[in-house]
Write a protein that holds these residues in place. Structure first.
Motif, PDB file in Angstrom:
ATOM      1  N   ARG A 587     -10.674  -6.636  17.086  1.00 26.96           N
ATOM      2  CA  ARG A 587     -11.258  -5.530  17.845  1.00 26.96           C
ATOM      3  C   ARG A 587     -11.993  -6.052  19.084  1.00 26.96           C
ATOM      4  N   ASP A 588     -12.750  -7.144  18.910  1.00 23.01           N
ATOM      5  CA  ASP A 588     -13.508  -7.688  20.041  1.00 23.01           C
ATOM      6  C   ASP A 588     -12.583  -8.276  21.101  1.00 23.01           C
ATOM      7  N   VAL A 589     -11.542  -8.938  20.650  1.00 22.84           N
ATOM      8  CA  VAL A 589     -10.599  -9.520  21.614  1.00 22.84           C
ATOM      9  C   VAL A 589      -9.884  -8.425  22.388  1.00 22.84           C
ATOM     10  N   LYS A 591     -10.925  -5.401  22.987  1.00 24.16           N
ATOM     11  CA  LYS A 591     -11.871  -4.767  23.895  1.00 24.16           C
ATOM     12  C   LYS A 591     -12.121  -5.631  25.124  1.00 24.16           C
ATOM     13  N   ARG A 592     -12.256  -6.956  24.915  1.00 22.16           N
ATOM     14  CA  ARG A 592     -12.520  -7.859  26.042  1.00 22.16           C
ATOM     15  C   ARG A 592     -11.335  -7.928  26.990  1.00 22.16           C
ATOM     16  N   LEU A 593     -10.132  -7.825  26.455  1.00 21.36           N
ATOM     17  CA  LEU A 593      -8.923  -7.912  27.287  1.00 21.36           C
ATOM     18  C   LEU A 593      -8.427  -6.545  27.734  1.00 21.36           C
ATOM     19  N   ALA A 594      -9.162  -5.489  27.386  1.00 19.62           N
ATOM     20  CA  ALA A 594      -8.836  -4.124  27.832  1.00 19.62           C
ATOM     21  C   ALA A 594      -7.425  -3.722  27.428  1.00 19.62           C
ATOM     22  N   MET A 595      -7.119  -3.863  26.127  1.00 23.32           N
ATOM     23  CA  MET A 595      -5.809  -3.432  25.634  1.00 23.32           C
ATOM     24  C   MET A 595      -5.979  -2.899  24.214  1.00 23.32           C
ATOM     25  N   LEU A 600      -2.200  -5.861  21.556  1.00 25.97           N
ATOM     26  CA  LEU A 600      -2.696  -7.213  21.327  1.00 25.97           C
ATOM     27  C   LEU A 600      -1.826  -7.949  20.320  1.00 25.97           C
ATOM     28  N   TYR A 601      -1.434  -7.278  19.251  1.00 24.62           N
ATOM     29  CA  TYR A 601      -0.595  -7.921  18.248  1.00 24.62           C
ATOM     30  C   TYR A 601       0.773  -8.297  18.829  1.00 24.62           C
ATOM     31  N   ARG A 602       1.296  -7.439  19.700  1.00 27.89           N
ATOM     32  CA  ARG A 602       2.575  -7.771  20.333  1.00 27.89           C
ATOM     33  C   ARG A 602       2.442  -9.010  21.210  1.00 27.89           C
ATOM     34  N   LYS A 603       1.383  -9.046  22.003  1.00 26.39           N
ATOM     35  CA  LYS A 603       1.166 -10.205  22.871  1.00 26.39           C
ATOM     36  C   LYS A 603       0.851 -11.454  22.044  1.00 26.39           C
TER      37      LYS A 603
END
Length: 634
Positions: A587-589, A591-595, A600-603
């Motif tokens: 969740r924090d990652v 939020k920090r990367l704005a996605m 995020l899981y795909r990336k």
């Protein structure tokens, strides 16, 4: 009249042999020049070219001086043929696992030296004398006392070469290698028997029996033409890793489009010119027409003889590969199709601007657009557009999302909202979309998603082929090398083979999951890799530290240069560094990367694959370094 006809046929065949030999020389120089047998064959074909070019040109000249010069030029090839045979036979025997211990190599050098001495004596009229034209069936150079010595050298060299060929034949054990060796030995008769100037010793018999002489010359040239092609067929398999069907197909097409076409055109043009008026004026038409007709026949008939003679086994697999090549959707084809789709959308909705983009590692890849797209120049624009689309929500039918002055149409794989392939952006219109326009938009979006899905599937196929290519290449190299020296090649040391890429990806994924205190990191399969073994030595045998060090090194290798930023080119590194190296929560990652977390899981999946590929390259370098050190222990 009959004699003139026989002479014309012999001239055409002589020129045809020169053309064929030159074509086969180019073939050897083009495809397998690295192989010693092929290089020796190329030199022999060069000698044959010189012999038959000299004879072909001299046979159509009328000036005594130039006829003599061209026959002397012919002897340039004749004098070096014995040395060429010695070199070829030595190379063939060495291929079967019996390299020269020095004696055969010295013999080859000595034979080249002797040939060079004979060559110097040609213009001095010591090896052969002046031209003889009176009371002979065909002009030829006069025999001298040294001609007998050269003939003995020629005969001894040929006998020794055949003895060496015979040794190579009996050293081959497989049926296919023996068959090709017999082709090589049989084909090698052609240059030896067809190049020697028999008129030096038999001009009297030839003058008394001209019909027998010219008939024998014609039959000899026909035999030479066939045998040098058979010889080239046998040599074509030396030093190449390609399957037999590829070698056969390439050689047959080379022969058909080269010497067969050239010889046919030459024969038809020559006959037309010598037919006299009014036929001779059509010689240019016959030349051009025969070239076009031969190329047409080869193109139209080649699929049939390939299917009958080359692809008797595995026709379905090969047909599938050929169809894939013909129906391959390249990037240019994809852009052209999408441009047509966008143009149709603009026509239906009466707008001027639209674009299509696919989703890749870094975000959106803008493939094609219609109209001016000034708004699509922002550095982080693709991320903003993706955030405007909510693919996690289940929808029925076509769903439009709003972004600025555009409607966004997400394109999914198999309609699955979790697998976003790309999207289509269409300029927003003030008018309400009619039902007919809506149906057309739905169909066009479906066509675009089909194109992107086909491209995605093709990329998966290409990735699989890339993974298989090194293994297939290695097997083909072993297959080709083992045909004549199987016991040495197949029982030799084998290089360590890497696991397939999908296995390495799984290992890396598990190791990253256990990066901070997981139970399985100390027993990670990555410890099998040479690069991790090297790190193990550097970290006092502590497996956890060694695996962590390699993972961190691989992640650092994909870090972009410069100061850290939160832009598209940094997204993979940022995910790896924040999620795994620092152990932050998803969740924090996100939020920090704005996605979104789904994005995020795909990336993250893509990032892990990049790390795995990096470790594979590190492993290859470690293995190469290890092999070099083992070959040079001092």
């Amino acid at each position: 009249m009959v004699i003139n006809g026989l002479q014309t046929i012999n001239q055409l065949l002589t020129a045809g042999i020169a053309i064929t030999a030159f074509s086969l020389l180019l073939y050897a120089l083009s495809f397998n020049l690295k192989d010693r047998v092929a290089r020796s064959f190329a030199f022999m074909m060069g000698c044959v070219v010189v012999v038959f070019v000299g004879e072909a040109v001299a046979s159509v000249l009328n000036t005594r001086l130039w006829i003599e010069r061209w026959y002397q030029f012919q002897w340039l090839g004749i004098t070096f043929l014995p040395a060429a045979y010695n070199q070829l036979s030595d190379a063939v025997l060495a291929t079967t696992g019996r390299p020269s211990r020095g004696r055969r190599t010295k013999l080859v050098y000595v034979s080249y030296l002797i040939s060079a001495v004979f060559l110097v004596l040609i213009p001095l009229e010591i090896l052969v004398g002046p031209l003889v034209v009176e009371n002979v069936v065909s002009p030829h150079l006069q025999r001298t006392n040294l001609t007998w010595l050269f003939s003995a050298y020629y005969l001894i060299s040929m006998i020794w070469s055949w003895f060496t060929f015979q040794r190579a034949y009996f050293r081959t054990v497989t049926r296919s290698s023996r068959r090709r060796m017999s082709y090589l030995i049989g084909g090698a008769l052609a240059p030896a028997l067809g190049s020697f100037p028999y008129l030096l010793f038999g001009s009297g018999f030839a003058g008394n029996h001209p019909y027998v002489f010219w008939s024998a010359a014609i039959l000899s040239n026909i035999l030479v033409s066939a045998l040098i092609v058979i010889m080239a067929y046998a040599v074509a398999f030396f030093g190449v890793p390609w399957p037999d069907r590829v070698v056969k197909r390439r050689l047959i097409k080379w022969v058909m489009r080269g010497p067969v076409t050239a010889s046919t055109v030459l024969a038809l043009t020559t006959i037309t010119r010598r037919a006299g008026e009014p036929f001779s004026v059509f010689a240019p038409v016959v030349m051009v027409g025969s070239v076009l007709l031969m190329q047409y026949m080869i193109t139209m008939l080649s699929p049939y003889w390939e299917r009958w003679f080359l692809y008797s086994d595995g026709q379905q697999d090969l047909a599938l590969i050929q169809n894939l090549e013909e129906r391959l959707l390249t990037t240019a084809d994809l852009k052209q199709f999408l441009e047509s789709v966008l143009a149709a959308i603009c026509d239906r909705l009466q707008v001027k601007t639209a674009f299509a983009a696919s989703v890749d590692i870094g975000g959106l890849d803008f493939l094609v657009n219609v109209g001016k797209m000034k708004e699509l120049q922002g550095e982080e624009l693709s991320q903003k557009i993706l955030e405007s689309v909510n693919p996690e929500q289940e929808t029925e039918g076509l769903e439009l999302y709003s972004w600025g002055d555009f409607w966004l149409i997400p394109l999914f794989k198999d309609g699955n909202p979790q697998e976003l392939l790309g999207l289509v952006g269409v300029e927003r219109s003030d008018q309400e979309i009619l039902e007919e326009q809506w149906e057309a938009l739905h169909m066009l979006a479906f066509r675009a998603s089909q194109a992107l899905e086909d491209r995605f599937n093709q990329q998966q196929v290409f990735t699989s082929l890339e993974d298989l290519t090194p293994q297939m290449t290695r097997l083909q190299q072993l297959r080709a090398a083992a045909q004549y020296d199987g016991s040495t090649i197949l029982t030799g040391p084998n290089e360590k083979e890497l696991p397939d890429e999908s296995t390495i990806i799984e290992w890396v994924r598990d190791a990253l999951s256990d990066y901070w205190g997981g139970p399985d990191l100390s027993e990670s399969p990555l410890l099998q890799l040479a690069v991790v073994q090297q790190a193990l030595e550097e970290h006092d045998g502590i497996s956890v530290k060694a695996v962590r060090a390699i993972l961190r090194e691989a992640i650092d290798k994909i870090r972009p240069e410069g100061t850290r930023r939160f832009t598209l080119d940094w997204v993979l590194y940022n995910i790896l560094e924040m999620k795994f190296l620092k152990g932050q929560k998803v969740r924090d990652v996100a939020k920090r990367l704005a996605m979104s977390e789904a994005n995020l899981y795909r990336k993250q999946k893509v990032a892990i694959e990049v790390v795995a590929k990096t470790i594979i390259e590190m492993e290859k370098q470690a293995l190469e370094k290890r092999n070099q050190s083992s070959h040079h222990p001092g």
